[in-house]
Design an enzyme around this catalytic site. Structure first.
Site, PDB file in Angstrom:
ATOM      1  N   ASP A  54       0.773  -1.257   0.000  1.00 29.39           N
ATOM      2  CA  ASP A  54       0.000   0.000   0.000  1.00 29.39           C
ATOM      3  C   ASP A  54       0.802   1.305   0.000  1.00 29.39           C
ATOM      4  O   ASP A  54       1.726   1.461   0.806  1.00 29.39           O
ATOM      5  CB  ASP A  54      -0.852   0.109   1.271  1.00 29.39           C
ATOM      6  N   GLU A 226     -10.407  -2.434   4.670  1.00 24.25           N
ATOM      7  CA  GLU A 226      -9.063  -1.883   4.890  1.00 24.25           C
ATOM      8  C   GLU A 226      -8.974  -0.494   4.239  1.00 24.25           C
ATOM      9  O   GLU A 226      -9.759  -0.158   3.352  1.00 24.25           O
ATOM     10  CB  GLU A 226      -7.995  -2.790   4.243  1.00 24.25           C
TER      11      GLU A 226
HETATM   12  C1  FRU Z   1      -3.782  -3.556   2.870  1.00 24.91           C
HETATM   13  C2  FRU Z   1      -3.160  -3.965   4.173  1.00 24.91           C
HETATM   14  C3  FRU Z   1      -3.492  -2.962   5.253  1.00 24.91           C
HETATM   15  C4  FRU Z   1      -2.364  -3.128   6.225  1.00 24.91           C
HETATM   16  C5  FRU Z   1      -1.203  -3.386   5.311  1.00 24.91           C
HETATM   17  C6  FRU Z   1      -0.152  -4.287   5.906  1.00 24.91           C
HETATM   18  O1  FRU Z   1      -3.182  -4.108   1.749  1.00 24.91           O
HETATM   19  O2  FRU Z   1      -3.620  -5.248   4.518  1.00 24.91           O
HETATM   20  O3  FRU Z   1      -4.763  -3.176   5.833  1.00 24.91           O
HETATM   21  O4  FRU Z   1      -2.163  -1.993   7.000  1.00 24.91           O
HETATM   22  O5  FRU Z   1      -1.735  -3.986   4.138  1.00 24.91           O
HETATM   23  O6  FRU Z   1       0.977  -4.334   5.099  1.00 24.91           O
END
Ligand code: FRU
Length: 505
Positions: A54, A226
């Site tokens: 992300d 998320e």
């Molecule tokens: C989204 C996620 C978020 C989390 C991150 C961990 O892709 O699952 O919810 O903060 O990746 O790397």
């Protein structure tokens, strides 16, 4: 519902304890072999090496765009989650800087956002403006923490009293997105809480109060929620008519399988979000397989709302064949709202205007399209604009990354009323069993004309149809040298005006 992502994170927590012992350790300054240079993006951010997911902390401050992202500095698989950091003067050329935030006693550093604290509400900056990052500390439980920087994001100090939002007994509690809400004169924070979004408010970025929740009975719940975002935009360019857009990424449950991003339009009064339309309605920002966890930039000076996402999918992110990096960002996109053919307000995305500054070597062709196509161009990082007249054709489109052993087809299927990307034959690289596929999204066409803008950048196609009213993002891994581009039509009577530019920042 939440079992899958949690299992992923538990595996990662194990890796944290080893702190890189398992992955290839980075030796700063040492040269490394670039095994797949033909897949390294020309205009999108990818780290020099190792894993990213992300985008985080997107903010404009003192002449620079900052892009942080989920990163494993010690290996090319998910783990040791940290914030990588890059800056850009123009959203096109990115310079990677040292890792900004690393795991600590509260856990790994999961996704989050960054804001400019213009009036030093936090008290970290002695009355000056400064940057504050708000992120998830992912240890035994997930909690929200903050850090600040007094040197334009180069170094960060974690707040002494972290976490600022302790875990309330919710397993999946992460990805804080913060913005300043003018109407109530306070900071607003959205955080994903399993099957809903919580909205918190604060005067100083340190003390937070729960204001409301949204979503248990809205939208898609095929996976855990998320990476929320929330912003206001004019409808059809009319500043007197605005809607708020609430964005939620979900994994799994996306329309192309695995991860995807849904959005709601509605109203936000500073405390509570109220969605337009019926709660069952599900609207996807991008129905390709590879646009996840997008985040909008804070503080863009001209009031534009810009975002970018991670071009991957949790279904196969760990098998992406790029080396020595794994994970890339999309092109930055400008967002707007428009009234759709059905009268419903929809999200519109277009590549940022700055991308035109990276255009080089312009070429053009126009003419009738036969089954055997028209003129052929070459390029492996290109910005293509194709304006089609449909005639009696049943499908029109473009082949990109074409060569002796493959091609990626981008097109408009007229009978189905569907924009599509077909990567079933995009190259010989094996990613996963579900990777070769055709992905589509509805596109209503008024009259006889369709316009496709295709950013085909080495290992990704991003398609924006009719001014960004339908968007698809798909990773592809063409064989080296597969760089031919041509328009096609199935059936008679189609015509195209084609412009092709190399992307060379
Ligand atoms: C989204 C996620 C978020 C989390 C991150 C961990 O892709 O699952 O919810 O903060 O990746 O790397």
């Amino acid at each position: 519902r939440t079992a899958l992502p949690r299992r992923r994170f538990l595996a990662g927590t194990g890796a944290l304890l080893g702190l890189g012992a398992l992955g290839g350790l980075t030796t700063p300054g040492r040269a490394f072999a670039e095994e797949t240079p033909h897949w390294r993006p020309a205009v999108r951010f990818a780290p020099a090496r190792n894993w990213v997911n992300d985008p985080n902390g997107l903010v404009f401050f003192e002449g620079e765009y900052h892009l942080f992202c989920q990163h494993n500095p010690h290996g090319d698989q998910w783990g040791n989650m940290s914030w990588a950091h890059a800056v850009s003067p123009d959203l096109v050329r990115w310079e990677e800087l040292p890792v900004a935030l690393e795991p600590d006693e509260l856990g790994q550093i999961f996704s989050g956002s960054a804001v400019v604290d213009h009036h030093d509400t936090s008290g970290f900056f002695g009355g000056q403006p400064g940057l504050v990052a708000i992120y998830t500390s992912a240890g035994e439980s997930q909690q929200q923490s903050i850090a600040y920087s007094t040197d334009r994001g180069r170094t960060w100090t974690k707040h002494a009293d972290n976490p600022v939002i302790p875990n309330p007994g919710i397993a999946d509690f992460r990805d804080p997105k913060v913005f300043w809400h003018e109407g109530t004169g306070r900071w607003v924070l959205l955080v994903a809480a399993g099957d809903r979004i919580q909205i918190h408010g604060s005067a100083n970025l340190r003390d937070w109060e729960l204001l409301s929740e949204f979503g248990t009975d809205h939208g898609s719940h095929g996976g855990v929620w998320e990476c929320p975002d929330l912003f206001e935009l004019p409808v059809d360019g009319d500043p007197a008519r605005t809607r708020w857009v609430l964005v939620v990424s979900i994994n799994p449950g996306g329309p192309a399988g695995g991860s995807a991003t849904q959005y709601f339009t509605g109203d936000f009064d500073g405390t509570r979000f109220t969605a337009d339309g019926s709660p069952e309605e599900v609207r996807w920002a991008d129905r390709g397989a590879d646009f996840y966890a997008p985040q909008s930039f804070s503080d863009v000076p001209d009031g534009r709302r810009l975002w970018l996402g991670w071009t991957s999918n949790w279904n196969y992110a760990d098998k992406i064949p790029t080396d020595p990096w794994r994970g890339m960002m999309s092109t930055p996109r400008q967002l707007s709202l428009a009234t759709g053919a059905d009268g419903v307000v929809m999200l519109v995305q277009q590549p940022v205007a700055e991308l035109a500054g990276a255009r080089a070597n312009p070429r053009a062709w126009s003419g009738p399209l036969t089954e055997s196509g028209g003129a052929e161009f070459r390029g492996s990082a290109v910005d293509v604009v194709a304006r089609f007249q449909l005639g009696a054709a049943s499908a029109v489109g473009l082949d990109v990354f074409a060569g002796p052993r493959g091609r990626t087809r981008v097109g408009y299927d007229i009978a189905a009323g569907e924009l599509f990307v077909d990567r079933t034959g995009s190259g010989s690289a094996q990613v996963s069993a579900d990777f070769p596929a055709r992905h589509g999204t509805p596109l209503a066409v008024d009259g006889d004309a369709v316009e496709l803008r295709v950013i085909a950048d080495r290992s990704c196609v991003e398609v924006f149809a009719n001014g960004g009213r339908a968007v698809l993002t798909d990773l592809v891994f063409p064989d080296a040298g597969s760089d031919r581009i041509s328009a096609f039509a199935e059936g008679a009577g189609a015509h195209v005006e084609l412009e092709v530019f190399d992307l060379a920042p």
